[in-house]
Design an enzyme around this catalytic site. Structure first.
Site, PDB file in Angstrom:
ATOM      1  N   SER A 157       0.819   3.316  -1.152  1.00 34.85           N
ATOM      2  CA  SER A 157      -0.533   2.781  -1.179  1.00 34.85           C
ATOM      3  C   SER A 157      -1.523   3.719  -0.473  1.00 34.85           C
ATOM      4  O   SER A 157      -1.559   4.912  -0.756  1.00 34.85           O
ATOM      5  CB  SER A 157      -0.535   1.386  -0.554  1.00 34.85           C
ATOM      6  OG  SER A 157      -1.725   0.708  -0.828  1.00 34.85           O
ATOM      7  N   ASP A 353       2.741  -2.993 -10.730  1.00 32.78           N
ATOM      8  CA  ASP A 353       1.666  -2.888  -9.744  1.00 32.78           C
ATOM      9  C   ASP A 353       0.320  -2.978 -10.448  1.00 32.78           C
ATOM     10  O   ASP A 353       0.122  -2.374 -11.504  1.00 32.78           O
ATOM     11  CB  ASP A 353       1.782  -1.549  -9.006  1.00 32.78           C
ATOM     12  CG  ASP A 353       0.784  -1.416  -7.862  1.00 32.78           C
ATOM     13  OD1 ASP A 353       0.181  -2.428  -7.474  1.00 32.78           O
ATOM     14  OD2 ASP A 353       0.645  -0.293  -7.348  1.00 32.78           O
ATOM     15  N   HIS A 413       4.005  -2.964  -6.341  1.00 36.32           N
ATOM     16  CA  HIS A 413       3.410  -2.005  -5.411  1.00 36.32           C
ATOM     17  C   HIS A 413       4.420  -1.540  -4.364  1.00 36.32           C
ATOM     18  O   HIS A 413       4.442  -0.379  -3.985  1.00 36.32           O
ATOM     19  CB  HIS A 413       2.222  -2.686  -4.734  1.00 36.32           C
ATOM     20  CG  HIS A 413       1.301  -1.776  -4.007  1.00 36.32           C
ATOM     21  ND1 HIS A 413       0.541  -0.815  -4.640  1.00 36.32           N
ATOM     22  CD2 HIS A 413       0.987  -1.677  -2.680  1.00 36.32           C
ATOM     23  CE1 HIS A 413      -0.204  -0.179  -3.747  1.00 36.32           C
ATOM     24  NE2 HIS A 413       0.059  -0.679  -2.552  1.00 36.32           N
TER      25      HIS A 413
END
Length: 434
Positions: A157, A353, A413
């Site tokens: 991220s 994601d 994610h």
């Protein structure tokens, strides 16, 4: 602060949780580095405990969490790749099977890291990278056994955005065997992510034509603000776009479109406007109550070095807010510089994601000025078996020269949480163990 302290700390954990059974890490260490006046960064190292021999025969991996404000020593460690999960049960897909793992609570103010005042918090990835250089110089100066061990940065991220900047600094001025950087579901080009939310959700039947129009209009407003250089306004409009997505998808989970997040259904979050909503979506999931109880309870006691006035995650919201002006800045140019410098760069992304969807990742990759891009784009990808489900495809990957891309299937994610065995296999491939 090594064997004796660790043995004492682990005995304490066993007494607190008598149900805990299973193997323990062979060797750990941890500590603080004062990276600036009033800025104190915490790190936690697990030495590799693999079957292939000494930790000196395996790479060293530094793991950087997202947010910004998410704790690698907490979430990355106990929810994703560390030796124990948050129930203190052994994780059979821990990365210490294949590498020594260095978790860092980064930027300062994250997790157990802290600043004496909020003025000392970082404002952008340049400050983040400068702080990390201080920590790494200290780490390699004291952990001389790692000087010749291949050193990789793996990230997730916003951690990927920070990892790119840190990797570039590593090429300039530090004594270590830097071997590459891996950018997982990374916020490298925020605008490319936002602009592809609508098409991605529409293609997966989570938006109808009306919803696609709503999301597209909101995303275009973000694009206009970015193009005009109004980055804080773009951050505000990013939050607006997320709200439009939620309202048109019955509150899709931004981190995995096939799961529900009942706590995420909050129409209005108390606090300072849109930043409160953004923190709720992107910092709160990394600080679940059960994880907080673990980190502020038995783990804090085990470590024995956390100042009395520091609470794990206590400054996370302030970290996120302090980086407001940095959120929508792309760092594609930094990736280009890394490739030009010969650094091994890996991009990996989860199929499910949304916040950093694969479509957006592919868009920014196609903007690279790297001379190898045409050949990379034209070659066919290779399928990988899922180690957890033999005979099933777990991922696809493509490599050309010093650039690789992994498409991880059935993962959102947080890839190691969703597909732990596949993530471990990818780690071994990236670090040239397979």
């Amino acid at each position: 602060m090594e064997r004796l302290k660790i043995a004492t700390g682990l005995l304490l954990v066993l007494l607190i949780d008598p149900a805990f059974l299973g193997p323990l890490p062979a060797k750990e260490s941890w500590g603080y580095v004062d990276v600036r006046e009033g800025a104190h960064m915490f790190w936690w190292l697990y030495y590799a405990d693999g079957s292939s021999g000494s930790y000196k025969d395996l790479p060293l991996v530094m793991w950087l969490q997202g947010g910004p404000g998410g704790s690698g020593c907490g979430f990355g460690n106990f929810e994703e790749i560390g030796p124990l999960d948050r129930d203190l049960a052994p994780r059979n897909t821990t990365w210490i099977q294949a590498a020594s793992v260095l978790f860092v609570d980064n930027p300062v103010g994250t997790g157990y890291s802290y600043t004496d005042t909020e003025d000392a918090l970082t404002k952008d990835v340049a400050m983040v990278a400068a702080d990390m250089m201080v920590l790494l110089k200290n780490f390699f100066a004291t952990k001389t056994e790692f000087h010749s061990v291949p050193f990789y940065i793996f990230s997730e991220s916003y951690g990927g955005k920070m990892a790119a900047a840190i990797a570039l600094e590593l090429t300039k001025d530090i004594k270590c065997n830097f071997a590459g950087v891996a950018l997982g579901d990374s916020w490298i080009s925020p605008l490319d992510s936002v602009l592809t939310w609508g098409p991605y959700l529409y293609s997966t039947s989570l938006l109808d034509d009306y919803g696609l129009g709503e999301v597209t209009r909101a995303a275009k407003a973000v694009e206009q603000a970015v193009n005009e250089g109004r980055l804080e306004r773009a951050t505000e409009l990013w939050s607006v776009t997320e709200s439009v997505v939620e309202q048109n998808t019955n509150w899709v989970n931004f981190y995995n479109i096939l799961t529900q997040d009942p706590d995420g259904r909050v129409k209005q979050v108390a606090g300072d406007g849109y930043l409160a909503s953004l923190r709720h979506r992107h910092v709160r999931p990394l600080h679940r109550q059960s994880l907080g109880e673990l980190m502020n309870g038995p783990i804090r006691k085990k470590l024995g070095v956390i100042p009395q006035n520091v609470t794990w995650g206590g400054q996370a919201n302030a970290v996120f807010t302090s980086m407001e002006g940095d959120f929508m800045k792309p760092v594609v140019d930094i990736v280009d510089q890394l490739l030009a410098a010969g650094v091994n760069v890996t991009v990996y992304n989860g199929q499910l994601d949304l916040i950093v969807d694969t479509m957006g990742q592919e868009l920014w990759v196609k903007k690279l000025k790297w001379p190898g891009l045409p050949h990379f784009t034209q070659q066919q990808w290779t399928a990988l078996d899922d180690p957890a489900s033999p005979g099933q495809t777990g991922a696809f990957y493509k490599v050309h020269k010093n650039f690789a891309f992994y498409w991880i299937l059935k993962a959102g994610h947080m890839i190691p949480s969703d597909q732990g065995a596949m993530a471990l296999k990818m780690l071994r491939m990236v670090t040239q163990q397979e």
